[in-house]
Design an enzyme around this catalytic site. Structure first.
Site, PDB file in Angstrom:
ATOM      1  N   HIS A  55       0.958  -1.070  -0.265  1.00 44.50           N
ATOM      2  CA  HIS A  55       0.053   0.131  -0.102  1.00 44.50           C
ATOM      3  C   HIS A  55       0.858   1.264  -0.100  1.00 44.50           C
ATOM      4  CE1 HIS A  55       1.042  -0.013   4.229  1.00 44.50           C
ATOM      5  NE2 HIS A  55       0.365  -1.160   4.281  1.00 44.50           N
ATOM      6  N   HIS A  68       4.082   1.289   1.953  1.00 43.60           N
ATOM      7  CA  HIS A  68       5.205   0.358   1.558  1.00 43.60           C
ATOM      8  C   HIS A  68       5.645   1.450   0.213  1.00 43.60           C
ATOM      9  CE1 HIS A  68       2.977  -3.187   2.810  1.00 43.60           C
ATOM     10  NE2 HIS A  68       3.999  -3.158   3.437  1.00 43.60           N
TER      11      HIS A  68
END
Ligand code: PAF
Length: 266
Positions: A21, A24
């Site tokens: 997501h 990250h």
């Protein structure tokens, strides 16, 4: 990776369990800006799950993870099958003591041993100069920093600030498991942590600040607070007075989904 190293390039690694997501993505961007060759690892590490149900339902979507990683300029995605990471019975593990006893360590037996062991393996495999970890998992970050120091591992650990939704909810792969109702109350966790932070900043004691935070969560439908503590930021032990930087950290269950979050107060 060997070729990159041979050309004198610095290597950055972003260890993940996939279901990537925006949190990250931020780690990857930081790695991209800080090193020449970026490796994203995607491995749902079975030995860090204390509950099989949690391992089984952990979201997996490798094709999307690879596409996102590549779109952010990742040079290589390392997504080994379990048999490659653990081909034989594991007789060696990394057990960081002390800072793992409370908070997550108290409620997830064996979790940090699994995390430290897999991160040590990944750092060895990738031979990274720098490894990027999110502050959302503050205790994990502290454990990894301690492991790297204690074992003289040659990777620098780079902490990256938590990325939040506009309503404050910390990004997590587990958020996608929330029902719409659970999602609508999930931001209260950050609200509670912020209430404690404000209370500490206004001179209240950790006990008082904790009470303020718990008030925010009291009576929330479908939510059970597993812990909400004010802990020394270095050793992750709950404190009853402020003598240095602390983390206000919480874990809550929303139905069957467990969310964690924390804020730093220095
Ligand atoms: O934070 C995670 O996603 C995992 O704990 C990690 C660091 C990738 C180890 O499996």
């Amino acid at each position: 990776m060997k070729a990159a190293r041979g050309q004198g390039k610095t290597i950055g690694v972003v260890p993940t369990m996939g279901a990537l997501h925006e949190g990250h993505a931020e780690l990857i961007r930081r790695a991209r800006a800080g090193t020449d060759y970026v490796v994203v690892t995607v491995f749902v590490n079975p030995i860090q799950f204390d509950r099989k149900e949690d391992l089984d339902k952990y979201p997996r979507d490798l094709a999307t993870d690879v596409a996102l990683s590549e779109s952010l300029g990742t040079d290589a995605v390392f997504a080994p099958p379990v048999e490659e990471m653990y081909p034989d019975e594991l007789m060696t593990s990394v057990d960081v003591t002390g800072i793992t006893t409370r908070l997550e360590g108290e409620y997830r037996p064996g979790h940090f041993k699994g995390v430290a062991t897999v991160v040590a393996k990944l750092l060895n495999i990738v031979q990274a100069d720098r490894a990027y970890f999110g502050e959302k998992d503050a205790q994990q970050l502290a454990v990894i920093q301690k492991m790297v120091t204690d074992l003289n591992l040659p990777s620098e650990i780079v902490p990256v600030e938590t990325v939040r939704e506009s309503d404050g909810l910390a990004l997590s792969s587990r958020n996608r498991l929330l029902t719409p109702d659970q999602r609508s109350v999930a931001p209260l966790v950050y609200k509670a942590l912020s209430a404690a932070r404000d209370a500490l900043r206004s001179g209240k004691t950790p006990v008082e600040a904790r009470t303020e935070a718990l008030k925010v969560l009291a009576g929330t439908q479908d939510m059970t607070v597993q812990y909400l503590e004010i802990a020394d930021a270095a050793n992750m032990m709950p404190v009853d007075r402020m003598t240095g930087p602390v983390r206000v950290a919480a874990a809550v269950w929303l139905g069957k989904v467990r969310l964690i979050d924390n804020v730093l107060v220095s």
